[in-house]
Design an enzyme around this catalytic site. Structure first.
Site, PDB file in Angstrom:
ATOM      1  N   ARG A  92     -31.316 -22.117  87.948  1.00  0.00           N
ATOM      2  CA  ARG A  92     -31.129 -23.384  87.236  1.00  0.00           C
ATOM      3  C   ARG A  92     -30.518 -24.444  88.152  1.00  0.00           C
ATOM      4  O   ARG A  92     -30.858 -25.606  88.104  1.00  0.00           O
ATOM      5  CB  ARG A  92     -30.210 -23.142  86.041  1.00  0.00           C
ATOM      6  CG  ARG A  92     -30.157 -24.255  85.040  1.00  0.00           C
ATOM      7  CD  ARG A  92     -29.121 -23.979  83.919  1.00  0.00           C
ATOM      8  NE  ARG A  92     -28.856 -22.592  83.657  1.00  0.00           N
ATOM      9  CZ  ARG A  92     -29.342 -21.906  82.624  1.00  0.00           C
ATOM     10  NH1 ARG A  92     -30.128 -22.489  81.761  1.00  0.00           N
ATOM     11  NH2 ARG A  92     -29.020 -20.631  82.456  1.00  0.00           N
ATOM     12  N   TYR A  93     -29.568 -24.028  88.990  1.00  0.00           N
ATOM     13  CA  TYR A  93     -28.873 -24.942  89.893  1.00  0.00           C
ATOM     14  C   TYR A  93     -29.359 -24.640  91.309  1.00  0.00           C
ATOM     15  O   TYR A  93     -29.644 -23.479  91.631  1.00  0.00           O
ATOM     16  CB  TYR A  93     -27.358 -24.722  89.838  1.00  0.00           C
ATOM     17  CG  TYR A  93     -26.781 -24.747  88.440  1.00  0.00           C
ATOM     18  CD1 TYR A  93     -26.493 -25.959  87.811  1.00  0.00           C
ATOM     19  CD2 TYR A  93     -26.515 -23.567  87.755  1.00  0.00           C
ATOM     20  CE1 TYR A  93     -25.951 -25.983  86.535  1.00  0.00           C
ATOM     21  CE2 TYR A  93     -25.978 -23.588  86.486  1.00  0.00           C
ATOM     22  CZ  TYR A  93     -25.698 -24.798  85.869  1.00  0.00           C
ATOM     23  OH  TYR A  93     -25.169 -24.811  84.611  1.00  0.00           O
ATOM     24  N   ARG A  96     -27.432 -21.623  93.547  1.00  0.00           N
ATOM     25  CA  ARG A  96     -27.073 -20.313  93.019  1.00  0.00           C
ATOM     26  C   ARG A  96     -28.103 -19.810  92.021  1.00  0.00           C
ATOM     27  O   ARG A  96     -28.781 -20.613  91.375  1.00  0.00           O
ATOM     28  CB  ARG A  96     -25.684 -20.335  92.370  1.00  0.00           C
ATOM     29  CG  ARG A  96     -25.509 -21.389  91.293  1.00  0.00           C
ATOM     30  CD  ARG A  96     -24.033 -21.791  91.234  1.00  0.00           C
ATOM     31  NE  ARG A  96     -23.718 -22.715  90.167  1.00  0.00           N
ATOM     32  CZ  ARG A  96     -23.832 -24.035  90.270  1.00  0.00           C
ATOM     33  NH1 ARG A  96     -24.289 -24.587  91.370  1.00  0.00           N
ATOM     34  NH2 ARG A  96     -23.485 -24.804  89.264  1.00  0.00           N
ATOM     35  N   CYS A 105     -24.745  -3.181  77.658  1.00  0.00           N
ATOM     36  CA  CYS A 105     -23.317  -3.506  77.794  1.00  0.00           C
ATOM     37  C   CYS A 105     -22.500  -2.325  77.274  1.00  0.00           C
ATOM     38  O   CYS A 105     -22.997  -1.527  76.481  1.00  0.00           O
ATOM     39  CB  CYS A 105     -22.953  -4.722  76.952  1.00  0.00           C
ATOM     40  SG  CYS A 105     -23.885  -6.190  77.384  1.00  0.00           S
ATOM     41  N   CYS A 109     -20.825  -7.869  71.687  1.00  0.00           N
ATOM     42  CA  CYS A 109     -20.013  -8.914  71.073  1.00  0.00           C
ATOM     43  C   CYS A 109     -20.865  -9.608  70.020  1.00  0.00           C
ATOM     44  O   CYS A 109     -22.040  -9.912  70.273  1.00  0.00           O
ATOM     45  CB  CYS A 109     -19.577  -9.920  72.136  1.00  0.00           C
ATOM     46  SG  CYS A 109     -18.874  -9.116  73.604  1.00  0.00           S
ATOM     47  N   CYS A 112     -22.585 -12.947  71.102  1.00  0.00           N
ATOM     48  CA  CYS A 112     -23.240 -12.959  72.417  1.00  0.00           C
ATOM     49  C   CYS A 112     -24.378 -13.973  72.492  1.00  0.00           C
ATOM     50  O   CYS A 112     -25.263 -13.987  71.638  1.00  0.00           O
ATOM     51  CB  CYS A 112     -23.783 -11.572  72.726  1.00  0.00           C
ATOM     52  SG  CYS A 112     -24.677 -11.534  74.291  1.00  0.00           S
ATOM     53  N   ARG A 114     -26.699 -13.879  74.562  1.00  0.00           N
ATOM     54  CA  ARG A 114     -27.955 -13.188  74.898  1.00  0.00           C
ATOM     55  C   ARG A 114     -28.224 -12.066  73.898  1.00  0.00           C
ATOM     56  O   ARG A 114     -28.835 -11.057  74.230  1.00  0.00           O
ATOM     57  CB  ARG A 114     -27.883 -12.621  76.325  1.00  0.00           C
ATOM     58  CG  ARG A 114     -27.752 -13.686  77.385  1.00  0.00           C
ATOM     59  CD  ARG A 114     -28.253 -13.238  78.761  1.00  0.00           C
ATOM     60  NE  ARG A 114     -28.182 -14.357  79.670  1.00  0.00           N
ATOM     61  CZ  ARG A 114     -27.307 -14.468  80.675  1.00  0.00           C
ATOM     62  NH1 ARG A 114     -26.454 -13.488  80.920  1.00  0.00           N
ATOM     63  NH2 ARG A 114     -27.296 -15.534  81.440  1.00  0.00           N
ATOM     64  N   ASP A 275     -22.025 -20.686  72.174  1.00  0.00           N
ATOM     65  CA  ASP A 275     -23.413 -21.147  72.196  1.00  0.00           C
ATOM     66  C   ASP A 275     -24.065 -20.999  70.825  1.00  0.00           C
ATOM     67  O   ASP A 275     -23.588 -20.259  69.964  1.00  0.00           O
ATOM     68  CB  ASP A 275     -24.201 -20.341  73.243  1.00  0.00           C
ATOM     69  CG  ASP A 275     -23.712 -20.638  74.640  1.00  0.00           C
ATOM     70  OD1 ASP A 275     -23.611 -21.833  74.980  1.00  0.00           O
ATOM     71  OD2 ASP A 275     -23.408 -19.686  75.387  1.00  0.00           O
ATOM     72  N   ASP A 312     -22.720 -25.206  77.546  1.00  0.00           N
ATOM     73  CA  ASP A 312     -24.055 -25.025  78.115  1.00  0.00           C
ATOM     74  C   ASP A 312     -24.997 -25.845  77.261  1.00  0.00           C
ATOM     75  O   ASP A 312     -25.195 -25.542  76.070  1.00  0.00           O
ATOM     76  CB  ASP A 312     -24.447 -23.534  78.065  1.00  0.00           C
ATOM     77  CG  ASP A 312     -24.353 -22.904  79.432  1.00  0.00           C
ATOM     78  OD1 ASP A 312     -25.111 -23.327  80.325  1.00  0.00           O
ATOM     79  OD2 ASP A 312     -23.507 -22.007  79.591  1.00  0.00           O
ATOM     80  N   LYS A 319     -24.412 -26.416  82.497  1.00  0.00           N
ATOM     81  CA  LYS A 319     -23.058 -26.564  81.932  1.00  0.00           C
ATOM     82  C   LYS A 319     -22.506 -27.949  82.234  1.00  0.00           C
ATOM     83  O   LYS A 319     -22.675 -28.444  83.348  1.00  0.00           O
ATOM     84  CB  LYS A 319     -22.117 -25.580  82.632  1.00  0.00           C
ATOM     85  CG  LYS A 319     -22.163 -24.191  82.111  1.00  0.00           C
ATOM     86  CD  LYS A 319     -21.126 -23.344  82.835  1.00  0.00           C
ATOM     87  CE  LYS A 319     -21.388 -21.892  82.532  1.00  0.00           C
ATOM     88  NZ  LYS A 319     -22.746 -21.459  82.884  1.00  0.00           N
TER      89      LYS A 319
HETATM   90  S1  SF4 Z   1     -21.092 -11.345  75.641  1.00  0.00           S
HETATM   91 FE1  SF4 Z   1     -23.108 -10.344  75.486  1.00  0.00          FE
HETATM   92  S2  SF4 Z   1     -23.619  -9.787  77.598  1.00  0.00           S
HETATM   93 FE2  SF4 Z   1     -21.398 -10.163  77.550  1.00  0.00          FE
HETATM   94  S3  SF4 Z   1     -20.457  -8.150  77.135  1.00  0.00           S
HETATM   95 FE3  SF4 Z   1     -20.710  -9.181  75.151  1.00  0.00          FE
HETATM   96  S4  SF4 Z   1     -22.679  -8.421  74.415  1.00  0.00           S
HETATM   97 FE4  SF4 Z   1     -22.650  -7.997  76.611  1.00  0.00          FE
END
Ligand code: SF4
Length: 355
Positions: A92-93, A96, A105, A109, A112, A114, A275, A312, A319
């Protein structure tokens, strides 16, 4: 050293562990059918099942409101796909790239960004061919100064795979810095073994580790020891925190978290505005709340404890810092000057009026 904790992986496990009343299991099963569940024992131990507002439970125990999607929420809220030239790479940048090694994971979470891509059933790691194509992309782009290894959580991969990826990145001359994003030191601290630390440390270039931490209670003695193993080996540590309603959106909790991070030799780096991931509206604050929180901690905490509050921009636009501004232009022509606010909100002219 014992290296892996028991992990609760289903609503039935959460009920059996006493974290959720059994009558709620069917509604949690419905959420788990869409969004992955995993809660390692070190985090489960932090939950008070008698507290309906427990800030650790809010982050990890599924909630039926996750199935209520709000306008503007998206499966790819920060627009990774638009900037992905090959599998596993987001460019994206200019200087990097993100290098997404796995979709797995140690903990899932509920907020999350993603969440549509991570979890069991997704490819555990990039295939060997995809990995080579991703590395070839980095090799071919001499403007890439930093590689951000992320996922999922890259530190759940085997040490053999981590060692091999780090070695190949170290051999790319124009890559000068590798940064690893992980939640493992708080999710399952004993997995951050001396051998894991050795596997991610490069001989001739710096490896930075950005640890995702959202509440001071996550920094248990074992989590602090895990971070110390990384810091003692010479790996600089940064923190990423997501601003979450009912978890860390008060000055007292945010202050305690930022101070605890610095005490652990972790520099607070980004405070992310949550997000627009599907079904996460109950955990998002307003941007005004975030700005007021930042203003409050600027007044009371050391500069070491100040993260940059960032958003973001949906659609893949990157960002941007969104903290409150402390300076404004005033006057015009010959009397042009600035008005600067101090930490207590008082306004000052800069430069001062002629003496
Ligand atoms: S935020 Fe998403 S990618 Fe990061 S540890 Fe939690 S579940 Fe996994």
């Amino acid at each position: 050293m014992t290296t892996t904790s028991k992990t609760l992986r289903t609503p039935a496990d959460l009920c059996a562990r006493g974290l959720v009343p059994p009558e709620r299991q069917p509604e949690l099963d419905a959420v788990a059918a869409s969004y992955a569940v995993a809660l390692p024992e070190p985090l489960a131990q932090l939950i008070d099942p008698n507290d309906p507002h427990d800030p650790i439970a809010r982050q990890f125990i599924p909630d039926p409101v996750e199935l209520e999607h709000q306008a503007g929420e998206s499966a790819d809220p920060i627009g990774d796909d638009a900037w992905s030239p090959v599998d596993g790479i987001v460019h994206r940048y200019p200087d990097r790239v993100l290098f997404k090694l796995t979709h797995i994971c140690a903990v899932y979470c509920r907020f999350c960004f993603r969440r549509e891509m991570v979890g069991p059933g997704k490819a555990v790691a990039l295939s060997s061919e995809a990995l080579q194509r991703a590395l070839d992309y980095i090799r071919a782009h001499s403007e890439v100064w930093e590689v951000i290894v992320t996922g999922g959580d890259p530190l759940v991969l085997s040490l053999r795979r981590l060692r091999s990826v780090m070695k190949m990145l170290a051999e790319i001359e124009h890559v000068k810095v590798v940064r690893i994003h992980t939640r493992l030191p708080v999710a399952d601290p004993m997995r951050v073994t001396p051998a894991l630390v050795r596997s991610i440390k490069m001989k001739t270039k710096p490896t930075y580790v950005a640890v995702h931490v959202n509440h001071p209670r996550e920094l248990t003695a074992p989590a602090r020891a895990a971070c110390a193993r990384l810091a003692d080996s010479g790996i600089p540590l940064l923190a990423q925190t997501v601003l979450l309603a009912g978890v860390n959106d008060t000055p007292d909790i945010m202050s305690a978290l930022m101070r605890a991070l610095v005490e652990c030799r972790i520099k607070p780096y980004y405070l992310h505005h949550a997000d627009l991931a599907p079904g996460t509206g109950h955990l998002r604050t307003s941007i005004t709340t975030g700005q007021e929180l930042l203003r409050s901690i600027r007044g009371r905490l050391s500069g070491l404890c100040q993260p940059t509050y960032v958003l973001d921009i949906p659609g893949g636009h990157g960002k941007s810092p969104i903290g409150a501004s402390y300076i404004e232009r005033a006057g015009s022509n010959g009397s042009a000057h600035y008005i600067v606010k101090d930490f207590s909100g008082r306004r000052h002219r800069y430069p001062p009026s002629a003496l």
